[in-house]
Design a protein around this motif. Structure first.
Motif, PDB file in Angstrom:
ATOM      1  N   LEU A  27      90.127  51.000  52.102  1.00 31.87           N
ATOM      2  CA  LEU A  27      89.220  51.119  50.958  1.00 31.87           C
ATOM      3  C   LEU A  27      89.605  50.132  49.857  1.00 31.87           C
ATOM      4  O   LEU A  27      88.740  49.446  49.290  1.00 31.87           O
ATOM      5  CB  LEU A  27      89.260  52.554  50.420  1.00 31.87           C
ATOM      6  N   VAL A  28      90.893  50.034  49.586  1.00 34.21           N
ATOM      7  CA  VAL A  28      91.361  49.112  48.545  1.00 34.21           C
ATOM      8  C   VAL A  28      91.157  47.655  48.975  1.00 34.21           C
ATOM      9  O   VAL A  28      90.822  46.792  48.157  1.00 34.21           O
ATOM     10  CB  VAL A  28      92.842  49.376  48.230  1.00 34.21           C
ATOM     11  N   ASP A  29      91.325  47.394  50.279  1.00 34.46           N
ATOM     12  CA  ASP A  29      91.208  46.021  50.788  1.00 34.46           C
ATOM     13  C   ASP A  29      89.761  45.575  50.979  1.00 34.46           C
ATOM     14  O   ASP A  29      89.512  44.391  51.253  1.00 34.46           O
ATOM     15  CB  ASP A  29      91.943  45.904  52.133  1.00 34.46           C
ATOM     16  N   ARG A  30      88.825  46.500  50.859  1.00 32.38           N
ATOM     17  CA  ARG A  30      87.415  46.160  51.086  1.00 32.38           C
ATOM     18  C   ARG A  30      86.971  45.103  50.081  1.00 32.38           C
ATOM     19  O   ARG A  30      87.115  45.255  48.879  1.00 32.38           O
ATOM     20  CB  ARG A  30      86.558  47.415  50.953  1.00 32.38           C
ATOM     21  N   ARG A  31      86.382  44.007  50.583  1.00 29.61           N
ATOM     22  CA  ARG A  31      86.064  42.848  49.745  1.00 29.61           C
ATOM     23  C   ARG A  31      84.662  42.873  49.156  1.00 29.61           C
ATOM     24  O   ARG A  31      84.330  42.054  48.317  1.00 29.61           O
ATOM     25  CB  ARG A  31      86.247  41.556  50.566  1.00 29.61           C
ATOM     26  N   VAL A  32      83.837  43.809  49.616  1.00 28.89           N
ATOM     27  CA  VAL A  32      82.460  43.856  49.135  1.00 28.89           C
ATOM     28  C   VAL A  32      82.392  44.684  47.856  1.00 28.89           C
ATOM     29  O   VAL A  32      82.977  45.757  47.761  1.00 28.89           O
ATOM     30  CB  VAL A  32      81.541  44.476  50.209  1.00 28.89           C
ATOM     31  N   PRO A  34      80.883  47.191  45.042  1.00 29.29           N
ATOM     32  CA  PRO A  34      81.943  47.350  44.046  1.00 29.29           C
ATOM     33  C   PRO A  34      83.293  47.618  44.696  1.00 29.29           C
ATOM     34  O   PRO A  34      83.363  48.319  45.701  1.00 29.29           O
ATOM     35  CB  PRO A  34      81.469  48.556  43.233  1.00 29.29           C
ATOM     36  N   ARG A  35      84.338  47.046  44.118  1.00 30.27           N
ATOM     37  CA  ARG A  35      85.690  47.192  44.630  1.00 30.27           C
ATOM     38  C   ARG A  35      86.341  48.451  44.071  1.00 30.27           C
ATOM     39  O   ARG A  35      85.982  48.936  43.001  1.00 30.27           O
ATOM     40  CB  ARG A  35      86.536  45.968  44.234  1.00 30.27           C
ATOM     41  N   VAL A  36      87.322  48.959  44.797  1.00 33.08           N
ATOM     42  CA  VAL A  36      88.086  50.130  44.353  1.00 33.08           C
ATOM     43  C   VAL A  36      89.515  49.701  44.079  1.00 33.08           C
ATOM     44  O   VAL A  36      90.184  49.132  44.947  1.00 33.08           O
ATOM     45  CB  VAL A  36      88.064  51.251  45.418  1.00 33.08           C
ATOM     46  N   ALA A  37      89.990  49.962  42.885  1.00 31.75           N
ATOM     47  CA  ALA A  37      91.343  49.567  42.496  1.00 31.75           C
ATOM     48  C   ALA A  37      92.379  50.471  43.155  1.00 31.75           C
ATOM     49  O   ALA A  37      92.141  51.663  43.369  1.00 31.75           O
ATOM     50  CB  ALA A  37      91.490  49.639  40.980  1.00 31.75           C
ATOM     51  N   LEU A  38      93.535  49.903  43.467  1.00 38.56           N
ATOM     52  CA  LEU A  38      94.624  50.658  44.084  1.00 38.56           C
ATOM     53  C   LEU A  38      95.013  51.855  43.232  1.00 38.56           C
ATOM     54  O   LEU A  38      95.311  52.939  43.755  1.00 38.56           O
ATOM     55  CB  LEU A  38      95.841  49.740  44.286  1.00 38.56           C
ATOM     56  N   SER A  39      94.996  51.695  41.936  1.00 40.72           N
ATOM     57  CA  SER A  39      95.418  52.772  41.037  1.00 40.72           C
ATOM     58  C   SER A  39      94.552  54.025  41.155  1.00 40.72           C
ATOM     59  O   SER A  39      94.992  55.129  40.836  1.00 40.72           O
ATOM     60  CB  SER A  39      95.393  52.282  39.581  1.00 40.72           C
ATOM     61  N   LYS A  40      93.325  53.863  41.646  1.00 40.43           N
ATOM     62  CA  LYS A  40      92.416  55.001  41.756  1.00 40.43           C
ATOM     63  C   LYS A  40      92.713  55.882  42.970  1.00 40.43           C
ATOM     64  O   LYS A  40      92.355  57.065  42.983  1.00 40.43           O
ATOM     65  CB  LYS A  40      90.962  54.521  41.826  1.00 40.43           C
ATOM     66  N   ILE A  49      90.014  61.101  47.015  1.00 40.00           N
ATOM     67  CA  ILE A  49      89.391  59.925  47.621  1.00 40.00           C
ATOM     68  C   ILE A  49      87.888  60.143  47.789  1.00 40.00           C
ATOM     69  O   ILE A  49      87.082  59.231  47.569  1.00 40.00           O
ATOM     70  CB  ILE A  49      90.055  59.598  48.978  1.00 40.00           C
ATOM     71  N   THR A  50      87.489  61.358  48.154  1.00 40.62           N
ATOM     72  CA  THR A  50      86.062  61.672  48.250  1.00 40.62           C
ATOM     73  C   THR A  50      85.370  61.476  46.911  1.00 40.62           C
ATOM     74  O   THR A  50      84.282  60.876  46.831  1.00 40.62           O
ATOM     75  CB  THR A  50      85.862  63.128  48.719  1.00 40.62           C
ATOM     76  N   ASN A  51      86.006  61.944  45.849  1.00 37.00           N
ATOM     77  CA  ASN A  51      85.427  61.775  44.509  1.00 37.00           C
ATOM     78  C   ASN A  51      85.274  60.301  44.141  1.00 37.00           C
ATOM     79  O   ASN A  51      84.274  59.887  43.546  1.00 37.00           O
ATOM     80  CB  ASN A  51      86.296  62.484  43.467  1.00 37.00           C
ATOM     81  N   VAL A  52      86.289  59.499  44.499  1.00 35.77           N
ATOM     82  CA  VAL A  52      86.224  58.062  44.215  1.00 35.77           C
ATOM     83  C   VAL A  52      85.090  57.417  44.999  1.00 35.77           C
ATOM     84  O   VAL A  52      84.325  56.598  44.463  1.00 35.77           O
ATOM     85  CB  VAL A  52      87.567  57.386  44.550  1.00 35.77           C
ATOM     86  N   LEU A  53      84.936  57.775  46.269  1.00 34.21           N
ATOM     87  CA  LEU A  53      83.871  57.208  47.101  1.00 34.21           C
ATOM     88  C   LEU A  53      82.492  57.504  46.513  1.00 34.21           C
ATOM     89  O   LEU A  53      81.644  56.609  46.397  1.00 34.21           O
ATOM     90  CB  LEU A  53      83.961  57.766  48.523  1.00 34.21           C
ATOM     91  N   VAL A  54      82.269  58.747  46.141  1.00 35.68           N
ATOM     92  CA  VAL A  54      80.954  59.143  45.640  1.00 35.68           C
ATOM     93  C   VAL A  54      80.676  58.541  44.263  1.00 35.68           C
ATOM     94  O   VAL A  54      79.569  58.076  43.984  1.00 35.68           O
ATOM     95  CB  VAL A  54      80.831  60.680  45.602  1.00 35.68           C
ATOM     96  N   SER A  55      81.695  58.522  43.394  1.00 44.01           N
ATOM     97  CA  SER A  55      81.483  57.967  42.050  1.00 44.01           C
ATOM     98  C   SER A  55      81.315  56.449  42.087  1.00 44.01           C
ATOM     99  O   SER A  55      80.598  55.874  41.268  1.00 44.01           O
ATOM    100  CB  SER A  55      82.655  58.342  41.134  1.00 44.01           C
ATOM    101  N   THR A  56      81.957  55.800  43.050  1.00 41.73           N
ATOM    102  CA  THR A  56      81.867  54.340  43.138  1.00 41.73           C
ATOM    103  C   THR A  56      80.608  53.876  43.852  1.00 41.73           C
ATOM    104  O   THR A  56      79.932  52.937  43.407  1.00 41.73           O
ATOM    105  CB  THR A  56      83.095  53.775  43.881  1.00 41.73           C
ATOM    106  N   PHE A  57      80.276  54.525  44.955  1.00 42.26           N
ATOM    107  CA  PHE A  57      79.176  54.043  45.803  1.00 42.26           C
ATOM    108  C   PHE A  57      77.919  54.919  45.740  1.00 42.26           C
ATOM    109  O   PHE A  57      76.931  54.581  46.394  1.00 42.26           O
ATOM    110  CB  PHE A  57      79.654  53.932  47.255  1.00 42.26           C
ATOM    111  N   THR A  58      77.955  56.006  44.978  1.00 43.75           N
ATOM    112  CA  THR A  58      76.889  57.010  44.865  1.00 43.75           C
ATOM    113  C   THR A  58      76.771  57.819  46.158  1.00 43.75           C
ATOM    114  O   THR A  58      77.258  57.400  47.218  1.00 43.75           O
ATOM    115  CB  THR A  58      75.509  56.409  44.526  1.00 43.75           C
ATOM    116  N   GLU A  59      76.091  58.956  46.074  1.00 44.08           N
ATOM    117  CA  GLU A  59      75.935  59.807  47.253  1.00 44.08           C
ATOM    118  C   GLU A  59      75.097  59.124  48.338  1.00 44.08           C
ATOM    119  O   GLU A  59      75.267  59.385  49.519  1.00 44.08           O
ATOM    120  CB  GLU A  59      75.304  61.152  46.873  1.00 44.08           C
TER     121      GLU A  59
END
Length: 207
Positions: A27-32, A34-40, A49-59
């Motif tokens: 997830l952190v290494d994904r280059r497309v 929006p990116r997800v920071a390691l700190s998250k 991690i589920t919360n980060v996925l949904v908040s970053t990429f929407t449901e």
């Protein structure tokens, strides 16, 4: 009722500690964007991690990203199961809308099909998988019947029986016993009606 977020959460919860770490790294290494920071996600569990996925990429977007990452770490079965569960969820939502537009017809159909173990499209134990995993308690009695009816063999019985907690027992029943098809699901459903009658009644009322 099930939601996209719940389905993603269950998919990640089923991963081993090693595979969850691989998923986190992918997830952190994904280059497309929006990116997800390691700190998250560093050191976070499947819930975070589920919360980060949904908040970053929407449901709407999170399921596809989750499946993509699962495939990238060679968890292809988990990715397929996630895709299948999301498809069922969206199909169910679409049917709800259609039923609202044709309430009289739907009511007539429901009356004609009352008392069946499952709808034409989806078996009861598939439709309510998440709720059953969370709420079934009398698992030993159910396992005894599944073994007696040859749904599972002795080694599978022992593996599931010695698994903790109950939710993980149920996940193994789905993975190891119910994958064989409709007959196994029908037997499991009859077990639920016998050993978890209140739960079955509650879920049937929610349909």
């Amino acid at each position: 009722m099930s939601s996209i977020k719940m389905v993603i959460r269950e998919s990640l919860e089923n991963l081993s500690v090693t595979n969850l770490a691989k998923f986190r790294a992918a997830l952190v290494d994904r280059r497309v964007a929006p990116r997800v920071a390691l700190s998250k996600v560093e050191g976070k569990d499947y819930l975070d991690i589920t919360n980060v996925l949904v908040s970053t990429f929407t449901e709407d977007g999170a399921p596809a990203v989750t499946a993509e990452l699962l495939k990238s770490i060679k968890c292809n079965d988990e990715a397929k199961e996630l895709d299948d569960e999301i498809a069922k969820l969206k199909s169910s939502a679409g049917k709800t809308v259609a039923a609202s537009a044709a309430a009289a017809t739907a009511a007539g159909s429901a009356g004609a099909a009352g008392g069946t173990a499952h709808s034409e499209e989806e078996h009861f134990v598939d439709k309510h998988k998440l709720e059953l995993i969370e709420r079934v308690c009398n698992i030993k009695s159910i396992l005894d019947v599944l073994q007696k009816e040859k749904v599972i063999q002795s080694e599978i019985y022992e593996e599931i029986y010695h698994t903790q907690p109950n939710q993980e027992k149920m996940r193994k029943i789905y993975r190891l016993a119910l994958k064989s098809g409709k007959t196994a699901k029908d037997i499991f459903y009859e077990c639920l009606k016998k050993y978890e009658p209140r739960l079955v009644a509650d879920l049937e009322r929610s349909e």
